[in-house]
Write an enzyme that holds these catalytic residues in place. Structure first.
Site: not given
Ligand code: DGN
Length: 253
Positions: A6-7, A147, A176, A178
């Site tokens: 993930d990011s 984050e 998402c 997050h």
């Molecule tokens: N966890 C990412 C998602 O599900 O889209 C977040 C993406 C991001 O980095 N904004």
């Protein structure tokens, strides 16, 4: 070994569910924090990052890759599947289950702006029953606020959830990875009449179904290794800050 990326820390919500389903399978996780948020990148850049990371996970011995990011799934999964010969499992908002459960026939989706603008998301909407109203809410800055543990988090949540409540949704889909980290805060904000839909459990079942067993066989208490392209100390601090992830503290490098 299962590779997950993930990011940032969001994909750890999916990793937690995978661990519950496959406790004896080693997992390698990469948080691409040096290039986050993916919501701000072009599609070409998200594809480039996703390819590089998947390649790295494969060279480390992963035999299945989970794209634990809705944005990367929406923008890059087709390109990944065309480039790799191992199973690539993506995540997507649980629109269908929410539509089936909805009594008001009106559901809301929270996701990054990139996800709700993607062709893949629009194709997903076309597959849902025509008599369901779907309100898509792009949440610019929300994943980043989670984050960063930003002081503006509640204000942002209010900004994105209130229009959905005002329009009478009875289901809010977390689109998402997050967002499950702030599920309780969202629940407090929207009240008990709204069900919050999170698909990470369903994704873990899909991983279990598709995961080719490692040649070495299951390892009892198999290791989980967490890596970040950013700062390991910062990553660990963040993991400790979210109760859902606290069990993963001390594993980052
Ligand atoms: N966890 C990412 C998602 O599900 O889209 C977040 C993406 C991001 O980095 N904004």
């Amino acid at each position: 070994m299962i590779g997950v990326f993930d990011s940032g820390v969001g994909g750890l919500t999916v990793l937690s569910q995978i661990r519950a389903q496959l406790p004896d399978s080693p997992i390698l996780y990469l948080a691409d924090q040096a290039h986050a948020p993916y919501g701000d990148l072009t599609q070409a850049r998200v594809i480039e990052r996703s390819r590089l990371i998947s390649q790295w996970l494969q060279t480390q011995g992963c035999t299945l890759v989970v794209v634990a990011c809705n944005t990367a799934t929406a923008l890059a999964i087709d390109a990944l599947r065309a480039s790799f010969d191992i199973p690539i499992v993506g995540v997507e908002p649980g629109i269908k289950p929410a539509a089936i459960q909805s009594l008001s026939q009106r559901i809301g989706i929270l996701a990054t702006a990139n996800t709700v603008a993607s062709d893949r998301y629009l194709r997903l909407l076309e597959r849902v029953l025509p008599d369901i109203d779907i309100l898509s809410q792009g949440c610019a800055g929300l994943a980043d606020a989670i984050e960063q543990q930003s002081a503006d988090l509640d204000q942002l949540l209010r900004r994105y959830c209130q229009p959905l409540i005002d329009q009478g949704v009875d289901q809010i889909v977390l689109g998402c990875t997050h967002y499950p980290l702030v599920k309780e805060r969202i629940a407090r904000l929207v009240g008990p009449q709204v069900t919050i839909v999170d698909t990470s459990g369903a994704i873990a079942l899909e991983v279990k179904r598709r995961y080719p067993q490692d040649l070495a066989g299951p390892q009892v208490g198999a290791p989980i290794r967490l890596y970040t392209t950013g700062s390991a100390a910062e990553f660990d601090r963040l993991v400790c800050a979210y109760p859902l992830l606290a069990w993963l503290s001390g594993l980052a490098s």
